[in-house]
Every structure is written in C-alpha cells, then in structure tokens.
Design an enzyme around this catalytic site. Structure first.
Site, PDB file in Angstrom:
ATOM      1  N   ASP A 298       8.686   0.074  -5.279  1.00  0.00           N
ATOM      2  CA  ASP A 298       8.380   1.358  -5.929  1.00  0.00           C
ATOM      3  C   ASP A 298       8.625   2.551  -5.006  1.00  0.00           C
ATOM      4  OD1 ASP A 298       6.239   1.283  -4.164  1.00  0.00           O
ATOM      5  OD2 ASP A 298       4.734   0.872  -5.695  1.00  0.00           O
TER       6      ASP A 298
ATOM      7  N   SER B 146      -4.806   3.306  -4.149  1.00  0.00           N
ATOM      8  CA  SER B 146      -4.071   2.066  -3.948  1.00  0.00           C
ATOM      9  C   SER B 146      -3.577   1.882  -2.516  1.00  0.00           C
ATOM     10  CB  SER B 146      -2.877   2.008  -4.914  1.00  0.00           C
ATOM     11  OG  SER B 146      -2.045   3.149  -4.753  1.00  0.00           O
TER      12      SER B 146
ATOM     13  N   HIS C 297       4.354   2.444  -2.042  1.00  0.00           N
ATOM     14  CA  HIS C 297       3.353   1.639  -1.348  1.00  0.00           C
ATOM     15  C   HIS C 297       3.964   0.864  -0.186  1.00  0.00           C
ATOM     16  CE1 HIS C 297       1.640   2.277  -5.425  1.00  0.00           C
ATOM     17  NE2 HIS C 297       0.527   2.435  -4.719  1.00  0.00           N
TER      18      HIS C 297
ATOM     19  N   ASN D 271      -2.511  10.809  -5.656  1.00  0.00           N
ATOM     20  CA  ASN D 271      -2.255  10.670  -7.094  1.00  0.00           C
ATOM     21  C   ASN D 271      -2.374  12.008  -7.823  1.00  0.00           C
ATOM     22  OD1 ASN D 271      -1.653   7.888  -7.200  1.00  0.00           O
ATOM     23  ND2 ASN D 271      -3.831   7.359  -7.142  1.00  0.00           N
TER      24      ASN D 271
ATOM     25  N   GLY E 227      -4.824   3.758  -8.458  1.00  0.00           N
ATOM     26  CA  GLY E 227      -4.755   4.784  -9.487  1.00  0.00           C
ATOM     27  C   GLY E 227      -5.809   5.864  -9.369  1.00  0.00           C
TER      28      GLY E 227
END
Length: 240
Positions: free
Chosen positions: A211, A63, A214, A128, A100
């Site tokens: 979040d 992402s 990002h 991730n 993801g």
C-alpha cells in the site's frame, strides 16, 4: 557427728547440682533468645530488601502503532520492549494502536485506555486525519484534548509526541501546516518530540508494504530506532 557430716555433704552436693542445672537452663534460654533475635533481624532485613516496581509505557496510535499487516512481534512497540528487556530496564510496553484511528476516535477512547496507570505516554495520531483532509484546527483540538486527559489523570506522566508528515500531493500549504502542528503541540505541552516517526522509511518501496503507507518488518526496525532515540533518555530507574 558422722551423721551430721553426711547430711552436710548431701546438702552441698544437691546445692551444687541445682546451681549447675540453673546455669544450664539460663544458658539455654539465653541461646534461644539470641536465636529468636537473629531470626527477627533476618526477617526485618528481608522485608527491607527493595522491590523494583515496573513502570508502564503506553503507545497510543493508529495502524502504524498497531503494526498493520505484520506479526504483533514485528510492530515497533514490540521491538522497543525487546530493547528494554535486553537492558533489563523495569518497563512494560502496552500497544494501544488501532487501525484506522483518527484524532477524534482517539479522543473518544482515551479515557477507557487510561484506566491503568501510565508513566510514559507516546501519542501517535493524526496521519489518518491528514490523509482524509480533515481540518487541521480539528486535529489540533483533538490531540490537545487527548493530552489534557492524560495530564488530568496523572500530571507526572511523561509525554512523547510522534511527529508525522503528509505526501506532497495534498498541497504545499496543507503539508507545511500539518508538519508544524506537532512541534507546536510538543512545545505547548512540554512533551518530547519524535520529529518524524517514519524518517528514513516513508517513500522507500523496499521498506513499505504494497500500500506504500505501512512499513514492512524491516521498515519497523528503523521506526523503532527513531522512537528509541527519543524514548531512551526518559527511561530512568523508578523509585522503590
């Protein structure tokens, strides 16, 4: 005698006229031949004019590469393309980021992505894995498998590895080994290393989305600078 002179006179006139017509015809043919030669030479010169072939830079990641939560034009890969275009460099950037994505997921789709020729391959994966606590031995194997696939397709592809780091809540041992994973991989594969993709962005609220993971549009501008510092020296004039 008069008749003979007249005949001779007419013969001389006709001979001179014929000679003149022949000379004109020869001159015309010579001019045409010269013109055709000039056209051929012009055509040959035109065909010899160099045509610059664009090379491809592929960003392969998650992402962060995809530009999660942003307009596609705000992703750092798009900002890199703008820099390239402003400098009139013959490169096309392809964003192959997938939100993801893990290293295992990247390993599964790399062959499909490499159906097109790639001159510079930027690998941005593993974050991730870390956030999910995946064993580093597995992450390392998957990233190496991706690199091996790229090399197998084209040994001349230039490799760039984007280094990542984990937040301190995952434990000192894990975050240290995770951080060291990227320099070791880069050295083993003669890849150019971006020490930390999110340098000067990670942990700064104003440069990250809600979040906290990002980057915002402003954060991506800094990320693009981090990438550009490593990528620019690799952008040479391709062969014609």
């Amino acid at each position: 005698m008069s008749t003979l002179k007249t005949t001779i006179y007419h013969f001389v006139v006709l001979w001179f006229m014929g000679l003149t017509l022949f000379a004109c015809s020869s001159k015309s043919a010579e001019d045409q031949t010269s013109s055709e030669k000039a056209d051929i030479n012009d055509s040959t010169q035109t065909n010899k004019m160099p045509v610059t072939k664009k090379q491809t830079i592929l960003f392969f990641g998650n992402s962060l590469t995809a530009g999660y939560g942003l307009d596609p034009t705000e992703a750092f890969s798009s900002l890199i393309q703008k820099k390239i275009d402003s400098l009139k460099l013959p490169y096309t950037v392809i964003n192959a980021g997938l939100s993801g994505e893990t290293s295992a997921g990247g390993k599964a789709r790399i062959s499909w992505v490499l159906r097109q020729p790639v001159d510079i391959f930027v690998l941005e994966l593993g974050a991730n894995d870390g956030l999910r606590g995946i064993e580093l031995t597995d992450t390392r194997k998957n990233l190496q498998a991706i690199i091996d696939t790229v090399k197998a397709r084209n040994p001349d592809t230039k490799l760039v590895l984007a280094g990542m780091q984990m937040p301190p809540n995952l434990g000192k041992k894990y975050i240290t080994e995770f951080k060291e994973l990227y320099p070791k991989l880069a050295e083993a594969n003669q890849a150019v290393l971006i020490p930390f993709l999110l340098d000067k962005v990670a942990g700064i609220p104003s440069l990250n989305q809600a979040d906290g993971i990002h980057p915002t549009a402003e954060g991506n501008k800094i990320v693009a600078e981090n990438v550009w510092a490593v990528l620019q020296p690799l952008l040479t004039q391709p062969s014609l």
